[in-house]
Design a protein around this motif. Sequence first.
Motif, mmCIF file in Angstrom:
data_model
loop_
_atom_site.group_PDB
_atom_site.id
_atom_site.type_symbol
_atom_site.label_atom_id
_atom_site.label_comp_id
_atom_site.label_asym_id
_atom_site.label_seq_id
_atom_site.Cartn_x
_atom_site.Cartn_y
_atom_site.Cartn_z
ATOM 1 N N ARG A 535 0.817 -1.215 0.000
ATOM 2 C CA ARG A 535 0.000 0.000 0.000
ATOM 3 C C ARG A 535 0.850 1.264 0.000
ATOM 4 N NH1 ARG A 535 -2.843 0.962 4.348
ATOM 5 N NH2 ARG A 535 -1.864 -0.544 5.753
ATOM 6 N N PHE A 536 2.126 1.123 0.340
ATOM 7 C CA PHE A 536 2.992 2.291 0.423
ATOM 8 C C PHE A 536 4.258 2.040 -0.395
ATOM 9 C CE2 PHE A 536 0.970 1.883 4.726
ATOM 10 C CZ PHE A 536 0.001 2.857 4.520
ATOM 11 N N ARG A 537 4.604 3.012 -1.205
ATOM 12 C CA ARG A 537 5.808 2.900 -2.029
ATOM 13 C C ARG A 537 6.768 4.063 -1.795
ATOM 14 N NH1 ARG A 537 5.320 -1.202 -5.563
ATOM 15 N NH2 ARG A 537 3.220 -2.017 -5.933
ATOM 16 N N ARG A 538 6.522 4.827 -0.730
ATOM 17 C CA ARG A 538 7.411 5.926 -0.352
ATOM 18 C C ARG A 538 7.568 5.934 1.159
ATOM 19 N NH1 ARG A 538 5.214 11.400 -1.760
ATOM 20 N NH2 ARG A 538 3.483 10.532 -0.546
ATOM 21 N N ASP A 541 5.136 8.081 3.249
ATOM 22 C CA ASP A 541 3.814 7.580 3.622
ATOM 23 C C ASP A 541 3.811 6.920 5.002
ATOM 24 O OD1 ASP A 541 2.870 8.416 1.150
ATOM 25 O OD2 ASP A 541 3.338 6.492 0.200
ATOM 26 N N VAL A 542 4.974 6.494 5.489
ATOM 27 C CA VAL A 542 5.040 5.787 6.775
ATOM 28 C C VAL A 542 6.050 6.463 7.697
ATOM 29 C CG1 VAL A 542 4.313 3.560 5.832
ATOM 30 C CG2 VAL A 542 6.737 4.182 5.789
ATOM 31 N N ARG A 600 1.765 -0.931 9.632
ATOM 32 C CA ARG A 600 1.904 -0.037 8.485
ATOM 33 C C ARG A 600 3.191 -0.322 7.713
ATOM 34 N NH1 ARG A 600 -1.069 4.367 7.685
ATOM 35 N NH2 ARG A 600 0.684 5.556 6.811
ATOM 36 N N LEU A 604 4.747 -1.791 3.226
ATOM 37 C CA LEU A 604 5.698 -1.148 2.338
ATOM 38 C C LEU A 604 6.089 -2.077 1.194
ATOM 39 C CD1 LEU A 604 8.344 0.734 4.510
ATOM 40 C CD2 LEU A 604 6.964 1.721 2.692
ATOM 41 N N SER A 605 6.529 -1.503 0.097
ATOM 42 C CA SER A 605 7.090 -2.293 -0.989
ATOM 43 C C SER A 605 8.305 -3.060 -0.487
ATOM 44 C CB SER A 605 7.511 -1.376 -2.139
ATOM 45 O OG SER A 605 8.326 -2.072 -3.061
#
Length: 653
Positions: A535-538, A541-542, A600, A604-605
């Motif tokens: 859901r997160f690629r940066r 974002d986390v 979370r 991540l990727s």
Amino acid sequence: MAKLGFFERQERARRNTTLLVFLFTAAVLLITLVVDLVGYLVTRNVEPTAHFGVWLTSEQGIFTSIAVVAVIGLGSLIRWIDLAGGGERVARMVGARLLDPSSQDPQERQLRNVVEEMAIASGVPVPDLYVMDNETAINAFVAGYSPGEAVMVVTHGTLTQLNRDELQGVVGHEFSHILNSDMRINVRLIALLAGILMIGQIGQFLLGSAGRRRSYSSRDNKSQGLAIGLGLALMLVGYIGLFFGRLIQAAISRQREMLADASSVQFTRNPEGIASALYRIGESSSYFQSTGHASDVNHMCFSETVRMRFAGWLASHPPLEDRINAIGPGLLARFRNRRRDDVRQARPTVEDDARGSLFRDGLQDMVAPLAGRHTTPVAPHTRLSDSAGVVTTANEEYAQQLLRQLPDNARTLLYTRTGAVQYCYSLIFHSMSAEEREQALSGIREARGVLGFDPALIERFYPTLEQLGEAIRLPALELAMPALRKLDPEERRGLEKVLTHLVRADGRVTLFEFALLSFIHRHLSPAGRRADKVRFRRFADVADSLGILLSLAARSATESPEEAQKCYTEAVAGFEGRTVDLGPLRDNVSSRALQEALIRLRALSPMLKPAIIDACGHCILRDNQVVVREYEILRLVADQLDCPMPPLPVAAV
């Protein structure tokens, strides 16, 4: 071939899933067009149509296309639901028997020893072991949706025809599939191929039904002839579907098998072990004889389970000779020059097997004993992310030594449901006083049946925990996982409730207690079997979650607030920039905040996770020493990020 790290292999597994969806969609479209063509040829005499394109957009053509897609989708959905049980369901599907941990059979104990050593060295829970008693061929596979619920299935021939080095090579190959995230796509492939083959099965049914009716009556020959013609046509389509199924298997599987062979050599440091196992398959066979699902699991296995034509195009595995030559160019010639009727060296006894070295490079036991060892020296400039999904000689030596020092009575208890549950309790009670235990036990209603407290059994683990110290806690918990997975869903939920109550009874949660609860929840709850969606690629974002985790790592790795601030500043420097701000060092990190942060970060990727592991590693390895508290942070983060982390690389003493 460039060497890929664990996170690169995870990312490639995700790309393979995308490739699988694309190939499946293409196969469905082509099969639908072929069935439409059959429908056009069958009905054009009844309702003349200008050409196939016009018929395809007619009511009949659209209905036929929808029906074909629905049949394929329904076939895949039925098998998908059937395989919801994961690896255990696949093992039962092929008629495998669950291996009894208390078995006294030397070959079965040898298999368990090899698997447990590899599991501890690689940092993944011990998979459940199954044996296909009726299969004399040499083969094996792993199945499941996650490493925490994986099963390993071996044939009877694998146990009886391979020596320890060869068996270890096969096990290393299968562990590579666990570490490379291959298992989930393998199980999904079974379901998708079931839908593709459904059209051919319908054709077989129509053909058989028409034949049976013809043997009883000669009336309505025209309709019977139509049914036979349609059945033959659909069977032809079925063969086309089989072709595409094999093509998809080959596209997904062949390269992964070569990678798994290479990983086995990397794990075991013994190329001749797996190469010899492959050569023995060439001398005997890897084809299944007793199960009707040989074709379904062909792409999952160590070698081909069925014979096929056009093997060069459609085989799920490269030719045996190619695989052996890839491992070592001279190995095949060496095997061929040996006399095939040489008497195989006598098998080692179980006792010798448990004490013997796993590798041939003659490494000795580690200098310092495990008992009482509070710090572990590690090599300077160690990058912990490089250890993810990798088994080294030092890891294997550590695992062997740990298992040798684990008393037989304690190890046997870990293989039983009751013993595994009591071990979980002992991990919490061991550090408590008698008064604290009494307080913790009050008000627990879920502790009944197999979850009930057995003080005698709990205390039997205390000498082991005192003798081997904190180093044994998590590895022994991994050994207990196969038994804990045998708890029914209600018992699993009850165990988690009881452990949560015990941990919170004194009003505080230690880092190890949090790690214990997180490990149990991750590997025993239904949520743990589901793949984490990216859901997160940066990092932006986390950012807050990352700041919480690194705050905990910095404070746990240092003694003073000034050192903690310095460590935190160094750790976050690699993340912060114009768009990323991790915030200041947190004074306190609650268990809820840490849990939410890890959830979370799991999303991540995979390509971003190595930086998190290395940032935590920077805090932990600042003094090139690892204390137990720091190691528990490392294992907690690694497990929650779905990153198998072996024991730390030990520096030369």
